[in-house]
Design a protein around this motif. Structure first.
Motif, PDB file in Angstrom:
ATOM      1  N   LYS A   3      29.637 171.984  22.880  1.00  0.00           N
ATOM      2  CA  LYS A   3      30.577 172.906  22.282  1.00  0.00           C
ATOM      3  C   LYS A   3      31.956 172.042  21.707  1.00  0.00           C
ATOM      4  O   LYS A   3      32.265 172.262  20.649  1.00  0.00           O
ATOM      5  N   ILE A   4      32.315 171.095  22.089  1.00  0.00           N
ATOM      6  CA  ILE A   4      33.182 170.300  21.637  1.00  0.00           C
ATOM      7  C   ILE A   4      32.743 169.650  20.222  1.00  0.00           C
ATOM      8  O   ILE A   4      33.668 169.724  19.050  1.00  0.00           O
ATOM      9  N   GLU A   5      31.664 169.183  20.165  1.00  0.00           N
ATOM     10  CA  GLU A   5      30.980 168.495  19.011  1.00  0.00           C
ATOM     11  C   GLU A   5      30.846 169.569  17.919  1.00  0.00           C
ATOM     12  O   GLU A   5      31.211 169.671  16.857  1.00  0.00           O
ATOM     13  N   ALA A   6      30.392 170.741  18.364  1.00  0.00           N
ATOM     14  CA  ALA A   6      30.265 171.949  17.469  1.00  0.00           C
ATOM     15  C   ALA A   6      31.660 172.434  16.869  1.00  0.00           C
ATOM     16  O   ALA A   6      31.858 172.827  15.736  1.00  0.00           O
ATOM     17  N   LEU A   8      34.446 170.685  16.571  1.00  0.00           N
ATOM     18  CA  LEU A   8      35.126 169.335  15.713  1.00  0.00           C
ATOM     19  C   LEU A   8      34.232 169.662  14.603  1.00  0.00           C
ATOM     20  O   LEU A   8      34.945 169.008  13.259  1.00  0.00           O
ATOM     21  N   LYS A   9      32.994 169.793  14.360  1.00  0.00           N
ATOM     22  CA  LYS A   9      32.122 169.615  13.337  1.00  0.00           C
ATOM     23  C   LYS A   9      32.188 171.282  12.716  1.00  0.00           C
ATOM     24  O   LYS A   9      31.489 171.334  11.430  1.00  0.00           O
ATOM     25  N   MET A  10      32.998 172.113  12.901  1.00  0.00           N
ATOM     26  CA  MET A  10      32.894 173.455  12.549  1.00  0.00           C
ATOM     27  C   MET A  10      31.723 174.270  12.339  1.00  0.00           C
ATOM     28  O   MET A  10      31.579 174.576  11.231  1.00  0.00           O
ATOM     29  N   LYS A  11      31.148 174.277  13.438  1.00  0.00           N
ATOM     30  CA  LYS A  11      29.879 174.866  13.174  1.00  0.00           C
ATOM     31  C   LYS A  11      30.085 176.266  14.136  1.00  0.00           C
ATOM     32  O   LYS A  11      30.907 176.543  14.723  1.00  0.00           O
ATOM     33  N   CYS A  12      28.760 177.173  13.716  1.00  0.00           N
ATOM     34  CA  CYS A  12      28.832 178.530  14.453  1.00  0.00           C
ATOM     35  C   CYS A  12      29.073 178.484  15.870  1.00  0.00           C
ATOM     36  O   CYS A  12      28.191 177.446  16.505  1.00  0.00           O
ATOM     37  N   PRO A  13      29.810 179.162  16.624  1.00  0.00           N
ATOM     38  CA  PRO A  13      30.102 179.199  18.158  1.00  0.00           C
ATOM     39  C   PRO A  13      28.575 179.596  18.829  1.00  0.00           C
ATOM     40  O   PRO A  13      28.517 179.288  20.080  1.00  0.00           O
ATOM     41  N   ARG A  14      27.978 180.485  18.212  1.00  0.00           N
ATOM     42  CA  ARG A  14      26.824 181.041  19.046  1.00  0.00           C
ATOM     43  C   ARG A  14      25.484 179.974  19.019  1.00  0.00           C
ATOM     44  O   ARG A  14      24.885 179.573  19.760  1.00  0.00           O
ATOM     45  N   SER A 109      38.053 177.204  14.311  1.00  0.00           N
ATOM     46  CA  SER A 109      37.143 176.757  15.026  1.00  0.00           C
ATOM     47  C   SER A 109      36.964 177.051  16.627  1.00  0.00           C
ATOM     48  O   SER A 109      36.309 177.623  17.263  1.00  0.00           O
ATOM     49  N   ILE A 110      38.161 176.596  16.906  1.00  0.00           N
ATOM     50  CA  ILE A 110      38.524 176.616  18.318  1.00  0.00           C
ATOM     51  C   ILE A 110      38.823 178.058  18.528  1.00  0.00           C
ATOM     52  O   ILE A 110      37.998 178.509  19.829  1.00  0.00           O
ATOM     53  N   TRP A 111      39.312 179.044  17.958  1.00  0.00           N
ATOM     54  CA  TRP A 111      39.365 180.402  18.244  1.00  0.00           C
ATOM     55  C   TRP A 111      38.047 180.985  18.327  1.00  0.00           C
ATOM     56  O   TRP A 111      38.049 181.943  19.141  1.00  0.00           O
TER      57      TRP A 111
END
Length: 123
Positions: A3-6, A8-14, A109-111
């Motif tokens: 989750k942290i890497e996703a 920071l890389k601004m990837k889809c949360p799902r 991205s965090i939100w």
């Protein structure tokens, strides 16, 4: 990808594969705020309702406060009397202006990560 890497890389949360923003360049002023409406990979709708991303402003404020506190502590520990406080203030303002595009995107991205669970697609 965790989750942290996703985040920071601004990837889809799902699915942690699709990009959130249409461009990866944080300093592309025309496309700075342009997000995909849905994830290109799993079709997750990013903006759940109108005004959903207003909450990201709180995340952005927290990140900015953390940077300010860290910079202020560093100033007093390392430069207290050797560097004029006005230089510190102006350099911090410049730093804030330069990282604003990254903070804007990171806070969104965090939100999204807060409100969505990771569910990888099984093929």
């Amino acid at each position: 990808m965790n989750k942290i890497e996703a985040t920071l890389k601004m990837k889809c949360p799902r699915c942690h594969e699709g990009d959130l923003f249409t461009t990866k360049n944080h300093f592309s002023w025309q496309k700075l705020t342009k997000m995909h409406e849905n994830c290109p990979k799993c079709n997750l709708r990013y903006e759940r309702e109108s005004g959903f991303f207003y909450g990201a402003m709180y995340i952005s404020s927290i990140i900015n406060m953390v940077f300010f506190v860290a910079a202020t502590i560093a100033y007093y520990v390392y430069f207290d009397e050797r560097v004029d406080w006005r230089i510190y203030i102006w350099s911090y303002v410049l730093f804030t202006v330069l990282i604003t595009p990254f903070i804007y995107r990171l806070s969104r991205s965090i939100w999204l990560e807060i409100f969505n669970d990771y569910k990888p697609q099984i093929e």
